[in-house]
Design an enzyme around this catalytic site. Structure first.
Site, PDB file in Angstrom:
ATOM      1  CE  LYS A   1      -2.147  -1.175   3.822  1.00 26.45           C
ATOM      2  NZ  LYS A   1      -1.729  -2.573   3.988  1.00 26.45           N
ATOM      3  CB  THR A   2       3.533   2.435   2.285  1.00 30.59           C
ATOM      4  OG1 THR A   2       2.754   2.231   3.467  1.00 30.59           O
ATOM      5  CG2 THR A   2       4.380   3.683   2.443  1.00 30.59           C
TER       6      THR A   2
ATOM      7  CD  GLU B   1      -0.357   3.084   3.530  1.00 31.33           C
ATOM      8  OE1 GLU B   1      -0.131   2.100   4.259  1.00 31.33           O
ATOM      9  OE2 GLU B   1       0.498   3.978   3.294  1.00 31.33           O
TER      10      GLU B   1
END
Length: 467
Positions: free
Chosen positions: A121-122, A165
């Site tokens: 995600k990041t 995010e």
């Protein structure tokens, strides 16, 4: 593009303001004109970066830190219910907002892209933010890691797009209603909050159903993501775009060629192949970049060609295979990987970067619940390293579980033939690694806890005992 601050958030107090998710939101609010204050357990570069933007940051948690004129309290799931500032806020009748509620309020009125998945995600959120910024769209973004340096995980932009995010760990991503969503992959994790993979699927289905009518769901190449897509197949108002190397991909990754710490990627969209460079190693990062490009196009952020070119300026995000330095011919890299899938992917990625040298790992398990459930898989992943040092479990928000220690991972790894040593004193690690490493080796500090602090210390020790 101006954005008003909701009245309740004009003077917010953040408990745990230095956290990866919290600090970015605090920074955006401050940029929009809110008088932001907060507290954190310890001093950090992030706390200082927030102060430089006009945010008041207290160290430690105490009732007196909550200002008399605070309009609300913002917290994350990591804050315990007996926190003195939280207790004081409730006694005063102040609104108490979860971090996700605050972020959802900031996204209102913007064209939103929410990036979800068990892994990646990041990185993907950062890649998209960098690419959109690179073509001059000045997006707002809130990311669980720093793109450029401490405090760079949040930005209030004048453009129409907001990139966020979306964290599934506590189901807080259910609060978002994005125009575009990415689901990279779906696996069982966060065992304290999810009892089964079916609960995880249910949670991601809820997230996907919250995508606005006429929106787009970008799917990574993963069986779990396919399960979620099948569950929302009844949504005729949703465009689904699959990204991957397989024949079923709508946007197809045609090639990934490793060049040390970079990869050259071929990406075919609507019959046209685009080639670009990803400045981090590993197939999974190439997949993340392609998902980011596709989501950017879906959000109205430009054409594939210009976003693919712009994503080449991404140089990494804090703790995601982040170089920490080289000394005595030994590279030191830091990784946030803490789930077996992530550990495996990052170890495979750095193998090319190590060339003929060995890969040495300093691994710190994260959470007792995760170790209890996945110790065997973590041990298997460590067999990909030439040698590993395993530290004690980083507890984060959890209390100890009887019988659950890092010895479970050490035993599992040794049983599978890995060269592993246990070390209970983190301060001994720089000397230990200095005695193991040889010129040409690569050292990977790995885990979601404070193992990241060891990278610079290892570099200094390798440079010489007096460094």
């Amino acid at each position: 593009m101006a954005s008003a601050v909701p009245t309740a958030m004009e003077r917010p107090h953040f408990i745990g303001i230095g956290g990866a998710g919290m600090s970015g939101i605090a920074k955006i609010l401050a940029a929009r004109g809110a008088a932001v204050a907060g507290s954190d357990a310890r001093e950090s570069a992030t706390a200082e970066a927030l102060r430089n933007t006009g945010v008041t940051v207290h160290i430690g948690h105490a009732t007196g830190h909550l200002a008399d004129d605070a309009s609300c309290v913002v917290l994350s799931s990591a804050i315990r219910q007996d926190n003195p500032e939280l207790t004081a806020a409730r006694e005063r009748g102040l609104p108490v907002l979860h971090r996700s509620d605050a972020l959802a309020a900031l996204m209102a009125g913007r064209r939103t892209v929410a990036v979800a998945g068990t892994h990646g995600k990041t990185t993907t959120t950062s890649m998209l933010a960098v690419a959109l910024s690179g073509i001059g769209l000045d997006p707002s973004y809130a990311i669980g890691g720093d793109i450029h340096g401490p405090g760079s995980n949040g930005h209030h932009g004048e453009g129409e797009i907001f990139v966020a995010e979306a964290d599934e760990s506590d189901r807080s991503f259910h609060k978002y209603a994005p125009d575009v969503a990415i689901i990279l992959n779906v696996e069982l994790d966060h065992h304290a909050n999810y009892a089964s993979i079916d609960e995880i699927y249910d949670s991601f289905e809820t997230f996907a159903r919250n995508i606005r009518p006429g929106g787009t769901l970008v799917l990574g190449e993963h069986p779990g993501a396919d399960v979620v897509a099948a569950r929302v197949a009844d949504r005729d108002d949703l465009t689904v775009v699959r990204v991957g190397r397989g024949a079923g991909a709508d946007h197809r990754i045609t090639s990934i060629v490793a060049h040390g710490m970079t990869s050259e990627v071929g990406y075919a969209v609507d019959g046209t192949e685009h080639r670009f460079t990803v400045s981090v190693p590993g197939r999974h990062y190439a997949h993340n970049a392609c998902a980011a490009v596709t989501a950017g196009v879906a959000a109205g952020g430009g054409a594939v060609a210009e976003l693919a070119t712009a994503v080449t300026s991404y140089t990494g995000v804090g703790r995601r295979l982040q170089p920490k330095g080289t000394a005595a011919g030994v590279q030191v890299i830091d990784s946030y990987a803490h789930h077996p899938t992530e550990i495996t992917a990052d170890l495979e990625a750095v193998r090319d970067a190590a060339g003929d040298g060995r890969v040495l790992v300093v691994f710190q398990p994260h959470l007792f619940s995760r170790t209890q459930q996945l110790a065997d898989e973590m041990g298997a992943a460590l067999t990909l390293a030439d040698a590993s040092v395993v530290l004690d479990i980083y507890p984060a928000r959890e209390d100890p579980v009887p019988g659950v220690t890092s010895a479970l991972i050490v035993d599992a790894a040794r049983h599978k033939g890995a060269d592993v040593v246990a070390e209970h004193d983190k301060n001994r690690v720089p000397d230990l690694i200095a005695g193991m490493a040889e010129r040409g080796d690569l050292v990977l500090t790995m885990g979601a806890g404070d193992v990241t602090d060891l990278g610079p210390r290892i570099v200094a020790r390798l440079a010489g005992p007096q460094a």
